[in-house]
Write a protein that holds these residues in place. Structure first.
Motif, mmCIF file in Angstrom:
data_model
loop_
_atom_site.group_PDB
_atom_site.id
_atom_site.type_symbol
_atom_site.label_atom_id
_atom_site.label_comp_id
_atom_site.label_asym_id
_atom_site.label_seq_id
_atom_site.Cartn_x
_atom_site.Cartn_y
_atom_site.Cartn_z
ATOM 1 N N TYR A 34 2.187 -1.546 2.046
ATOM 2 C CA TYR A 34 0.783 -1.859 2.328
ATOM 3 C C TYR A 34 0.652 -3.225 3.015
ATOM 4 N N ARG A 35 1.386 -4.236 2.519
ATOM 5 C CA ARG A 35 1.319 -5.580 3.125
ATOM 6 C C ARG A 35 1.791 -5.577 4.564
ATOM 7 N N ARG A 36 2.615 -4.615 4.937
ATOM 8 C CA ARG A 36 3.123 -4.516 6.311
ATOM 9 C C ARG A 36 2.358 -3.481 7.129
ATOM 10 N N LYS A 37 1.249 -3.037 6.556
ATOM 11 C CA LYS A 37 0.376 -2.051 7.209
ATOM 12 C C LYS A 37 1.128 -0.771 7.577
ATOM 13 N N LEU A 38 2.043 -0.365 6.701
ATOM 14 C CA LEU A 38 2.791 0.875 6.878
ATOM 15 C C LEU A 38 2.210 1.923 5.930
ATOM 16 N N PRO A 39 2.172 3.171 6.336
ATOM 17 C CA PRO A 39 1.637 4.196 5.438
ATOM 18 C C PRO A 39 2.556 4.391 4.241
ATOM 19 N N ALA A 40 1.981 4.521 3.078
ATOM 20 C CA ALA A 40 2.756 4.722 1.851
ATOM 21 C C ALA A 40 2.890 6.216 1.590
ATOM 22 N N TYR A 41 3.728 6.875 2.384
ATOM 23 C CA TYR A 41 4.009 8.289 2.196
ATOM 24 C C TYR A 41 5.366 8.396 1.520
ATOM 25 N N TYR A 42 5.381 8.883 0.310
ATOM 26 C CA TYR A 42 6.649 8.976 -0.407
ATOM 27 C C TYR A 42 6.630 10.146 -1.380
ATOM 28 N N LEU A 43 7.818 10.518 -1.787
ATOM 29 C CA LEU A 43 8.043 11.524 -2.808
ATOM 30 C C LEU A 43 9.277 11.081 -3.567
ATOM 31 N N TRP A 44 9.198 11.053 -4.885
ATOM 32 C CA TRP A 44 10.383 10.699 -5.652
ATOM 33 C C TRP A 44 10.702 11.781 -6.668
ATOM 34 N N VAL A 45 11.992 11.893 -6.958
ATOM 35 C CA VAL A 45 12.486 12.889 -7.894
ATOM 36 C C VAL A 45 13.539 12.229 -8.771
ATOM 37 N N ARG A 46 13.405 12.418 -10.061
ATOM 38 C CA ARG A 46 14.378 11.913 -11.033
ATOM 39 C C ARG A 46 15.275 13.080 -11.411
ATOM 40 N N GLU A 47 16.586 12.839 -11.459
ATOM 41 C CA GLU A 47 17.475 13.934 -11.815
ATOM 42 C C GLU A 47 18.669 13.452 -12.626
ATOM 43 N N MET A 48 19.358 14.402 -13.189
ATOM 44 C CA MET A 48 20.533 14.169 -14.012
ATOM 45 C C MET A 48 21.759 14.564 -13.202
ATOM 46 N N SER A 49 22.782 13.708 -13.209
ATOM 47 C CA SER A 49 24.008 14.045 -12.485
ATOM 48 C C SER A 49 24.907 14.895 -13.381
ATOM 49 N N GLU A 50 25.984 15.406 -12.801
ATOM 50 C CA GLU A 50 26.927 16.214 -13.569
ATOM 51 C C GLU A 50 27.539 15.399 -14.706
ATOM 52 N N ALA A 51 27.681 14.086 -14.512
ATOM 53 C CA ALA A 51 28.282 13.216 -15.527
ATOM 54 C C ALA A 51 27.296 12.881 -16.646
ATOM 55 N N GLY A 52 26.045 13.322 -16.510
ATOM 56 C CA GLY A 52 25.047 13.065 -17.542
ATOM 57 C C GLY A 52 24.280 11.774 -17.354
ATOM 58 N N ASN A 53 24.407 11.160 -16.184
ATOM 59 C CA ASN A 53 23.672 9.932 -15.887
ATOM 60 C C ASN A 53 22.397 10.252 -15.124
#
Length: 187
Positions: A34-53
């Motif tokens: 926002y401070r750089r006048k850029l559009p805040a278009y985002y998508l985030w996803v939380r996931e679990m790895s095979e190692a359980g992290n």
């Protein structure tokens, strides 16, 4: 000197639970954009790895000229883990342009591969890879037709099954709360 704590050890994010830390980071990134006048278009996803992290992926609109400044902000102000040397090509994510010294975070951008119409599509496929390719319906496994990128064995068109590997399921998030979010302008 053993036993000496660094600023990184005392970083406030370490005291937060995963969803809270992600919300905090996303809010800081949104304000930076926002401070750089850029559009805040985002998508985030939380996931679990095979190692359980647990880890999370953030897809956002970031013009190429702003990549260095964003990398610096992420390294020095948000995560307090400096940018490292480029990783070997075999370990890099496609389009990777920055990675931290301890490889706890990395940034990748679109790849000029002659298929610009696939850019957003493949980012979405990468972010959605944690969605199961098959779902239990009335006691039987059926192909998840809502998931756009599936291997052939799951009713899709992709030759390999790289987006079908079982990963991403996080205990306690059956309603997806704290597992995925999208920017308000995209909702």
């Amino acid at each position: 000197m053993q036993g000496l704590l660094t600023y990184h050890d005392l970083h406030p994010l370490r005291a937060m639970k995963e969803p809270e830390a992600i919300r905090h980071l996303v809010e800081c990134i949104r304000k930076w954009l926002y401070r750089r006048k850029l559009p805040a278009y985002y998508l985030w996803v939380r996931e679990m790895s095979e190692a359980g992290n647990q880890h999370w992926h953030l897809g956002l609109h970031l013009p190429k000229p702003k990549r260095k400044a964003f990398s610096s902000y992420l390294a020095n102000d948000l995560l307090i883990e400096p940018v490292g040397t480029p990783r070997p090509t075999s370990k890099q994510t496609r389009g990777e342009f920055a990675c931290s010294q301890l490889e706890n975070w990395h940034l990748a951008g679109e790849v000029p591969d002659g298929k610009p119409h696939f850019t957003g599509y493949w980012i979405a496929a990468y972010l959605g890879k944690g969605e199961p390719s098959q779902l239990l319906f009335r006691g039987k496994l059926v192909n998840n037709k809502i998931k756009p990128v599936r291997g052939r064995e799951f009713g899709g068109t992709v030759k390999d099954g790289r987006y079908d590997e079982p990963q991403g399921n996080i205990v306690g998030t059956t309603t997806r709360k704290g597992r995925v979010d999208i920017a308000r302008p995209l909702k």
